[in-house]
Design an enzyme around this catalytic site. Structure first.
Site, PDB file in Angstrom:
ATOM      1  N   GLY A   1       0.834  -1.208   0.000  1.00  0.00           N
ATOM      2  CA  GLY A   1       0.000   0.000   0.000  1.00  0.00           C
ATOM      3  C   GLY A   1       0.862   1.249   0.000  1.00  0.00           C
TER       4      GLY A   1
ATOM      5  N   ASP B   1       0.493   2.341   9.632  1.00  0.00           N
ATOM      6  CA  ASP B   1      -0.077   1.662  10.814  1.00  0.00           C
ATOM      7  C   ASP B   1       0.858   1.688  12.024  1.00  0.00           C
ATOM      8  OD1 ASP B   1      -2.179   0.955   9.096  1.00  0.00           O
ATOM      9  OD2 ASP B   1      -1.171  -0.894   8.505  1.00  0.00           O
TER      10      ASP B   1
ATOM     11  N   GLY C   1      -5.286   1.037  10.549  1.00  0.00           N
ATOM     12  CA  GLY C   1      -4.262   0.591  11.499  1.00  0.00           C
ATOM     13  C   GLY C   1      -4.070  -0.913  11.577  1.00  0.00           C
TER      14      GLY C   1
ATOM     15  N   HIS D   1      -8.978   5.809   2.917  1.00  0.00           N
ATOM     16  CA  HIS D   1      -7.692   6.070   2.266  1.00  0.00           C
ATOM     17  C   HIS D   1      -7.251   7.526   2.316  1.00  0.00           C
ATOM     18  CE1 HIS D   1      -8.684   2.042   0.987  1.00  0.00           C
ATOM     19  NE2 HIS D   1      -7.387   1.870   0.769  1.00  0.00           N
TER      20      HIS D   1
ATOM     21  N   GLN E   1      -6.319   8.745   4.813  1.00  0.00           N
ATOM     22  CA  GLN E   1      -5.178   8.637   5.742  1.00  0.00           C
ATOM     23  C   GLN E   1      -3.885   8.291   5.029  1.00  0.00           C
ATOM     24  OE1 GLN E   1      -6.882   6.352   9.508  1.00  0.00           O
ATOM     25  NE2 GLN E   1      -8.153   6.102   7.701  1.00  0.00           N
TER      26      GLN E   1
HETATM   27  O1  F6P Z   1      -1.424  -1.123   5.925  1.00  0.00           O
HETATM   28  C1  F6P Z   1      -1.939   0.086   5.478  1.00  0.00           C
HETATM   29  C2  F6P Z   1      -3.414   0.028   5.311  1.00  0.00           C
HETATM   30  O2  F6P Z   1      -3.859   1.316   4.917  1.00  0.00           O
HETATM   31  C3  F6P Z   1      -4.199  -0.483   6.520  1.00  0.00           C
HETATM   32  O3  F6P Z   1      -4.308   0.483   7.535  1.00  0.00           O
HETATM   33  C4  F6P Z   1      -5.502  -0.892   5.866  1.00  0.00           C
HETATM   34  O4  F6P Z   1      -6.141  -1.909   6.598  1.00  0.00           O
HETATM   35  C5  F6P Z   1      -5.059  -1.416   4.534  1.00  0.00           C
HETATM   36  O5  F6P Z   1      -3.777  -0.872   4.282  1.00  0.00           O
HETATM   37  C6  F6P Z   1      -5.980  -1.061   3.387  1.00  0.00           C
HETATM   38  O6  F6P Z   1      -5.504  -1.673   2.232  1.00  0.00           O
HETATM   39  P1  F6P Z   1      -6.065  -1.436   0.773  1.00  0.00           P
HETATM   40  O7  F6P Z   1      -5.330  -0.263   0.205  1.00  0.00           O
HETATM   41  O8  F6P Z   1      -5.748  -2.697   0.062  1.00  0.00           O
HETATM   42  O9  F6P Z   1      -7.524  -1.144   0.876  1.00  0.00           O
END
Ligand code: F6P
Length: 374
Positions: free
Chosen positions: A12, A143, A186, A289, A291
């Site tokens: 990510g 996280d 997180g 996202h 965040q």
């Molecule tokens: O590990 C970073 C993170 O943003 C987590 O906080 C969240 O659970 C996950 O990635 C979301 O992933 P994706 O971008 O695949 O939706």
């Protein structure tokens, strides 16, 4: 001929990735005999046909430290050990292309790799290192859940975004005398929820490290809302769950992507509060996202820059199989194998949790503060 170092961003995205890339390129440009090459979308750039490899110059990276995302792209699907491909019957399968990838790197005269990524990406780094690749890791995660490093870049920016959201939700909750629930990211760690609850002044903070009792959450919000003029703000981590319950999410089992995607803890909490008899109006915001996007804060730019410079210096020094880490206010390196699969969760006896309790934040367990003294 110049020595070539490949830079990869995997998993990510996270604010600060571009600052790392810029720092690597700028540091390398001070050595006359090095060239930095970016692989587009993780290791896919090496394995795709045609290959997607871009030489990164000082000009390419100028000013990118202030930009979110990654200029070379990323992916959390597939990778050299699980490359999605159709078999002769048209079914999608995963194949191991790691050996072929090492051959391609030799063909491209790429002798070293810097892999910027979280736990999954660093597991790939370790496996490639064991196959003989000269690789250095750079940790990234919003996280804050890697125990090998006190902080990774991206976390502080995520905390700023979450705190800004709490600040905004406090004013609307106050105006409408509502309970507003904010769900933050997180994974299994409650760091973003804990930091933003303290910074934003939430009444309740629910984290995976402290399974909550819905009756205690209700009691706390009702303390605030019983005169019908009050309001309450709750921050819940996506990985939080009730006592005797489990996390909310979805198992995703696709070719090249096997994951348990968390999400929905805030909506479940609203339902639970309603079922428990909470009378106030409840609204839920899922920050998602936001965040992960946007401009990295100054702390993350600086940490990312330190990581980039250090990573390239580790390449020059031949410190392969190691990952950059921030420990006790210093930039160090640690073996990648010791860094993966060891998670940094909130210590429920830490000063931070004690402080939160000290200003009246409930974790949904509402015991007297001194019971938690370390
Ligand atoms: O590990 C970073 C993170 O943003 C987590 O906080 C969240 O659970 C996950 O990635 C979301 O992933 P994706 O971008 O695949 O939706």
């Amino acid at each position: 001929m110049k020595k070539r170092c490949l830079v990869v961003t995997g998993g990510g995205d996270c604010p600060g990735l571009n600052a790392v890339i810029r720092a690597i390129v700028k540091r390398a440009s001070q050595e006359n005999d090095w060239e930095i090459v970016g692989s587009i979308d993780g290791f896919n750039g090496v394995l795709k046909d045609p290959r997607e490899l871009r030489v990164l110059s000082n000009r390419t990276v100028a000013g990118i430290h202030v930009r979110g995302g990654t200029i070379i792209g990323t992916t959390n699907k597939g990778g050299p050990f699980a490359w999605p491909q159709q078999d002769k019957d048209g079914n999608w399968i995963e194949i191991d292309r790691s050996k072929e990838m090492l051959e391609i790197l030799k063909e491209e005269n790429i002798s070293t790799v810097i892999n910027i990524g979280g736990d999954g990406s660093q597991t790939i780094s370790q496996n490639l290192y064991e196959m003989g690749l000269n690789i250095v890791g750079v940790p990234k995660t919003i996280d804050n859940d890697l125990s090998a490093t006190d902080f990774a870049f991206g976390f502080q920016t995520a905390v700023e975004v979450a705190t800004d959201a709490v600040d905004k939700l406090v004013t609307t909750a106050e105006s409408h005398h509502r309970i507003i629930i904010l769900e933050v990211m997180g994974r299994a760690a409650g760091w973003i929820a804990l930091y933003s609850s303290i910074a934003g002044g939430a009444e309740v903070c629910l984290i995976p490290e402290i399974p909550y009792d819905i009756k205690k959450v209700k009691e706390k919000v009702e303390e605030r809302t019983e005169d019908r003029r009050g309001f309450a703000n709750i921050v819940i981590a996506e990985g939080a769950y009730p006592k005797h319950g489990s996390v909310v999410g979805q198992e995703v089992d696709e070719i090249g992507y096997h994951n348990f995607k968390l999400g929905g803890a805030g909506i479940r909490l609203k339902q639970e509060l309603g079922d428990a008899g909470a009378q106030a109006d409840i609204r839920v915001t899922i920050l998602g996202h936001l965040q992960r996007g946007g401009i990295p804060c100054a702390f993350d730019r600086i940490l990312a820059t330190q990581f980039g410079v250090k990573a390239f210096e580790m390449v020059i020094e031949g410190k392969f199989g190691e990952m950059v880490a921030y420990k006790n206010n210093d930039i160090k390196s640690v073996p990648i194998k010791d860094a993966i699969n060891t998670y940094n969760l909130v210590n429920v006896h830490s000063n931070l949790v004690h402080t939160a309790r000290g200003v009246g934040i409930s974790f949904g367990d509402l015991k007297p503060i001194m019971e938690y003294a370390t």
